[in-house]
Write a protein that holds these residues in place. Structure first.
Motif, mmCIF file in Angstrom:
data_model
loop_
_atom_site.group_PDB
_atom_site.id
_atom_site.type_symbol
_atom_site.label_atom_id
_atom_site.label_comp_id
_atom_site.label_asym_id
_atom_site.label_seq_id
_atom_site.Cartn_x
_atom_site.Cartn_y
_atom_site.Cartn_z
ATOM 1 N N ARG A 20 0.901 -1.171 -0.255
ATOM 2 C CA ARG A 20 0.062 0.000 -0.063
ATOM 3 C C ARG A 20 0.828 1.195 -0.168
ATOM 4 O O ARG A 20 0.540 2.185 -0.456
ATOM 5 C CB ARG A 20 -0.917 0.041 1.180
ATOM 6 N N TYR A 21 1.924 1.324 0.759
ATOM 7 C CA TYR A 21 2.963 2.377 0.810
ATOM 8 C C TYR A 21 3.536 2.600 -0.675
ATOM 9 O O TYR A 21 3.906 3.663 -1.021
ATOM 10 C CB TYR A 21 3.802 2.055 1.870
ATOM 11 N N GLU A 23 2.733 1.746 -3.590
ATOM 12 C CA GLU A 23 1.643 2.043 -4.630
ATOM 13 C C GLU A 23 1.321 3.282 -4.526
ATOM 14 O O GLU A 23 0.796 4.112 -5.521
ATOM 15 C CB GLU A 23 0.396 1.126 -4.665
ATOM 16 N N LYS A 24 1.341 4.136 -3.355
ATOM 17 C CA LYS A 24 1.149 5.492 -3.409
ATOM 18 C C LYS A 24 2.342 6.334 -3.791
ATOM 19 O O LYS A 24 2.141 7.356 -4.281
ATOM 20 C CB LYS A 24 0.884 6.028 -1.847
ATOM 21 N N TRP A 177 1.642 6.486 6.707
ATOM 22 C CA TRP A 177 0.501 7.234 6.165
ATOM 23 C C TRP A 177 1.094 8.601 6.158
ATOM 24 O O TRP A 177 0.665 9.464 5.260
ATOM 25 C CB TRP A 177 -0.689 7.294 7.130
ATOM 26 N N GLN A 180 3.097 9.167 3.091
ATOM 27 C CA GLN A 180 1.939 9.333 1.828
ATOM 28 C C GLN A 180 1.254 10.505 1.801
ATOM 29 O O GLN A 180 1.233 11.199 0.732
ATOM 30 C CB GLN A 180 1.113 8.060 1.838
ATOM 31 N N ARG A 181 0.873 10.980 2.798
ATOM 32 C CA ARG A 181 0.111 12.304 3.203
ATOM 33 C C ARG A 181 0.918 13.545 2.640
ATOM 34 O O ARG A 181 0.161 14.419 1.962
ATOM 35 C CB ARG A 181 -0.546 12.509 4.486
ATOM 36 N N SER A 185 3.491 14.253 -5.278
ATOM 37 C CA SER A 185 2.648 13.251 -6.183
ATOM 38 C C SER A 185 3.389 12.505 -7.104
ATOM 39 O O SER A 185 4.650 12.898 -7.309
ATOM 40 C CB SER A 185 1.473 13.976 -6.984
ATOM 41 N N ARG A 186 2.814 11.523 -7.617
ATOM 42 C CA ARG A 186 3.767 10.682 -8.436
ATOM 43 C C ARG A 186 4.122 11.397 -9.851
ATOM 44 O O ARG A 186 4.975 10.877 -10.557
ATOM 45 C CB ARG A 186 2.944 9.171 -8.999
#
Length: 487
Positions: A20-21, A23-24, A177, A180-181, A185-186
């Protein structure tokens, strides 16, 4: 046997958090996300469990000291291979994602270990008290206590280990989190220099973690318990230091995001300033051209009138031929007149240029704009609003097969002056959550989307606002931009 089962469950959950980490931060290669996640978790858990089983063969001496370090290194190698297989290659991001994840998982072990010590200590006191009371009162025999003692202690051990592992996973989830926050952005292309800026705190955390492991387990594997017993303040300080170390990583990410946003804002500011300078220069040039055209038009009309009189008076035999020639000259002179009389030469020229461009691309153009001469608005600001708004409208209509239409109008209500630009468009608009205006669909987002920002800046200069909406007219969707200025 239970220990391996608990480790496997922990590794599965760790693999889930890692996927999950990642893929962010990275782009997934596979369209079927569920299958990719399941494969990622299974491979990670099996590899980590196998490495742990191999390393557990040596629990003493120097081998026992470095087992945790080797487990961390092997986990990093497994994650690196899984990153390469499951996600698109982006090495600056991949190295940061890998280092930040391993640093968090490794150092959080020291954050939760004091809880296990405290829980076991309380349990020992409670159990010893219960045993002494039972033996003193004759409630249970010594043989019966010995029989259940192993089962009870095993159950408590399982419960405490499970609680500490879940606490470690929970803290890891919060830590990931937060990254990620606040991570960019990608779409942002991370350079190697920026990656090193983010990697330094992660490497620092890992070095401190390794140092603590070597210092604590240099005697034997129970040295940590001895430290807790001899220096109880470490029960508070060790978790605090661990969390502060991870906070340093998160703070670096937050700082980096602020630098990226500042860089983008500075770049946009320079573009805005350059755009305003260009518009001011164009306005000045258009004013000069407009003045020259008015003088030329006036002179030509005077010359044509003189020639017409001369033909009537002196060239009677060639009058029809020359009158036709003079009529053509008059039509040519009339072309110098602008169709829009807005009350200011600059807005006349802007609407004239838009009308000519619309005619060339087959777009209908309707204007009901009047410059508010009774209001103290800077003509530069009005020209910025019209230039950018009409330019966007022309670009949108150019993508539509004729007929497409553009309408511009203005009106006043008390102290408010409104400018509305409406145009046909196709496709879907994505509106920004910050200002409610549509986001640019062009790839180079740093150098596009400046027009609406310019319009907003001009509106805010007069305590006004900008609103955008999509309306339906005659079975066609139209984009309506409304600019409100306060006088």
């Amino acid at each position: 046997m239970f220990e391996y089962g608990l480790d496997f469950a922990v590794y599965v959950l760790t693999g889930y958090l890692a996927f999950r980490y990642l893929e962010k931060l990275l782009e997934n290669k596979f369209s079927r996300r569920c299958y990719a996640m399941a494969g990622f978790m299974a491979v990670y858990a099996v590899c980590q469990l196998g490495v742990g089983w191999i390393l557990s063969a040596d629990n003493s001496g120097q081998g026992g000291i470095y087992n945790g370090i080797l487990q961390t290194i092997s986990g990093g190698a497994v994650l690196l291979l899984l990153q390469k297989y499951f996600f698109q290659a982006d090495w600056p991001r991949q190295f940061f994602a890998l280092a930040s994840f391993i640093a968090g998982w490794a150092v959080l072990r020291f954050a939760v270990s004091p809880f296990s010590y405290v829980l076991f200590d309380y349990w020992s006191c409670l159990w010893n008290g219960a045993v002494e009371y039972s033996l003193a009162e004759g409630l249970v025999g010594a043989e019966d206590l010995l029989a259940v003692m192993g089962i009870v202690n095993q159950g408590v051990l399982i419960s405490v280990l499970s609680f500490c592992r879940l606490l470690q996973l929970g803290l890891l989830a919060v830590y990931l989190w937060l990254i990620q926050r606040y991570f960019c952005s990608r779409a942002y292309e991370l350079s190697w220099a920026e990656s090193w800026f983010l990697l330094i705190p992660c490497v620092t955390v890992l070095c401190i973690d390794i140092t603590l492991r070597v210092m604590i387990y240099s005697v034997d594997n129970s040295a940590l318990l001895l430290i807790y017993a001899r220096a109880p303040e470490t029960l508070f300080l060790l978790p605090l230091v661990s969390l502060l170390l991870l906070g340093m990583v998160v703070a670096a990410v937050v700082l980096f995001r602020g630098l990226v946003q500042f860089k983008a804002a500075e770049s946009k500011r320079l573009l805005l300033e350059n755009g305003i300078y260009d518009i001011q220069r164009q306005v000045e040039e258009m004013q000069d051209i407009y003045g020259d055209m008015r003088g030329l038009r006036h002179d030509l009309r005077g010359h044509i009138a003189s020639l017409t009189a001369y033909v009537h008076n002196h060239l009677q035999d060639r009058q029809p031929e020359l009158e036709h020639y003079l009529a053509q000259m008059t039509k040519t002179t009339e072309r110098l007149d602008f169709a829009d009389k807005t009350g200011h030469p600059i807005t006349d020229i802007i609407l004239h240029q838009t009308r000519q461009q619309a005619k060339r691309q087959g777009t209908e153009f309707t204007a009901a704009f009047h410059y508010p001469a009774d209001r103290e608005f800077d003509i530069y600001d009005i020209s910025v609003i019209l230039n950018n708004g009409l330019k966007n409208a022309l670009e949108a209509c150019a993508k539509i097969p004729p007929p497409a239409g553009i309408e511009v109008r203005s009106y006043s209500k008390g102290s408010l002056f409104f400018i509305e630009i409406e145009n046909d468009f196709i496709g879907e608009l994505v509106f920004s959550e910050n200002d409610g205006l549509p986001c640019t669909t062009k790839r180079d987002k740093e150098r596009h989307g400046i027009g609406l920002a310019n319009i907003t800046r001009c509106a805010e200069k007069y305590q006004g606002s900008v609103e955008a909406a999509v309306v339906q007219k005659e079975n066609r969707q139209r984009f309506c931009l409304t600019v409100m200025l306060y006088h």
